[in-house]
Design a protein around this motif. Structure first.
Motif, PDB file in Angstrom:
ATOM      1  N   TYR A 177       0.847  -1.192   0.000  1.00 19.25           N
ATOM      2  CA  TYR A 177       0.000   0.000   0.000  1.00 19.25           C
ATOM      3  C   TYR A 177       0.881   1.241   0.000  1.00 19.25           C
ATOM      4  O   TYR A 177       1.797   1.363   0.830  1.00 19.25           O
ATOM      5  N   ASN A 179       0.535   4.824   0.873  1.00 17.81           N
ATOM      6  CA  ASN A 179      -0.408   5.680   1.585  1.00 17.81           C
ATOM      7  C   ASN A 179      -0.026   7.155   1.488  1.00 17.81           C
ATOM      8  O   ASN A 179       1.118   7.529   1.757  1.00 17.81           O
ATOM      9  N   THR A 188      -6.717   5.896  -3.864  1.00 17.64           N
ATOM     10  CA  THR A 188      -5.672   5.113  -3.218  1.00 17.64           C
ATOM     11  C   THR A 188      -4.916   4.334  -4.285  1.00 17.64           C
ATOM     12  O   THR A 188      -5.385   4.170  -5.417  1.00 17.64           O
ATOM     13  N   LYS A 190      -2.225   0.828  -4.760  1.00 17.39           N
ATOM     14  CA  LYS A 190      -1.507  -0.321  -4.217  1.00 17.39           C
ATOM     15  C   LYS A 190      -1.101  -1.241  -5.364  1.00 17.39           C
ATOM     16  O   LYS A 190      -1.594  -1.110  -6.489  1.00 17.39           O
TER      17      LYS A 190
END
Length: 358
Positions: A177, A179, A188, A190
């Motif tokens: 991830y 962040n 987001t 990932k």
């Protein structure tokens, strides 16, 4: 109402906050629920719907559910690699599903609460259901897949990406991830290994960013998705076109697969590189047969395939491992990428002529 459908009661958040709703399955594929609707028991009976386009596509196209994914099964075989046509098909399936959801929602309003939305405006101009029910995307996930690639080939991103923290998990998928911890960014990012030979970089758009991307016709949605993927990469300090897998040594991957599957490196090498097409069960090899069956690496050869009792063949997962690993083997002498000879079951180096047989 709640007591009548007690087995369907679930939590939901509507315009007024947290409350209770009724959650019903909409689509099943195999034993997997791939779409559902959750309707608030509180007026105005807002509903939330989840569906996975890839899973719906699998069912619509009769694509067998894969058994070799590291965490789940929402991916397509490697031969589905025409990016543009696939994206267009996904968008068309998405838009078709949205219209079906409007009809389903109207039916549930009538069945559960006696609200006949189709005849709600009596005496006024008749409206189509598509104009009576408003659907607004809350979150969409856009998978960008690098085929024939493994997680380690993108480890360089951990150093170059611009984010607050990098959170990496140690399972076989290597989920990472990136962040940002910024409330103004409705996205987001990932990446993870979906299956052997499928490295997925996942962009998730939320709230207003999801609505801006998907509330349009198919042609504009196509361009919006491309634009959104590039935008998120830039915000994370990356150039989407510049993301390339780095070459790695196949022996590194063999060691990792060995640990992940609980097999010795020799067993992995035999499975991937060896001249073994079928395995016949006998008294001496029951241990390895049981281990390979439990790991989903072999299956019984069925009668209509010419199978006999005690004869096993490799599963699709092993075929994917072979496709993935055969291209990442560096010569131990000169570090040139070696070629795999499928007829003689060996790696050979075109530079120094070294041969590794199995």
């Amino acid at each position: 109402m709640r007591d009548k459908y007690i087995s369907y009661v679930d939590k939901i958040q509507d315009f007024k906050g947290h409350t209770q709703g009724l959650k019903f399955p909409l689509e099943i594929n195999g034993d997997k629920e791939i779409a559902w609707i959750n309707i608030s028991l509180r007026e105005p009976h807002v509903a939330k719907v989840y569906f996975n386009v890839i899973r719906l596509y699998q069912k619509e196209k009769n694509i067998p559910i894969p058994t070799y994914g590291y965490n789940d099964t929402n991916f397509l075989p490697l031969e589905y690699n025409d990016t543009k046509s696939l994206l267009i098909e996904f968008i068309e399936l998405y838009l078709k599903t949205v219209e079906e959801i409007k009809e389903i929602y109207a039916d549930y309003l009538l069945q559960l609460f006696g609200i006949d939305i189709k005849n709600y405006w009596k005496g006024l101009e008749k409206k189509e259901i598509k104009d009576l029910v408003d659907i607004s995307p809350f979150q969409i996930e856009i998978p960008c897949e690098y085929l024939g690639c493994e997680d380690e080939q993108f480890d360089w991103m951990d150093e170059e990406i611009k984010c607050s923290t990098v959170e990496k998990f140690g399972d076989l998928s290597g989920t990472t991830y990136y962040n940002k911890n910024r409330k103004d960014l409705k996205a987001t990012f990932k990446r993870y290994q979906k299956a052997p030979g499928i490295n997925r970089h996942e962009v998730t758009l939320q709230e207003s960013w999801a609505r801006d991307c998907m509330n349009s016709d198919s042609e504009n949605i196509y361009q919006n998705i491309i634009t959104s993927v590039h935008k998120v990469h830039r915000l994370w300090g990356l150039d989407f076109e510049g993301i390339k897998p780095r070459p790695i040594n196949g022996s590194v991957l063999i060691s990792q697969f060995s640990m992940g599957f609980g097999l010795s490196t020799d067993e992995i090498k035999t499975m991937i590189y060896g001249n073994v097409g079928e395995i016949t069960s006998n008294r001496e090899n029951q241990g390895i047969i049981r281990k390979l069956r439990n790991k989903g690496m072999i299956r019984k050869l069925e009668k209509d395939e010419g199978g006999k009792k005690g004869v096993y063949v490799w599963t699709e997962m092993v075929k994917l491992l072979r496709m993935s690993l055969n291209q990442y083997f560096l010569c131990p002498e000169c570090l040139t990428r070696m070629q795999y000879d499928y007829e003689n079951y060996c790696h050979y180096c075109s530079a120094c002529k070294k041969v590794i047989r199995y």
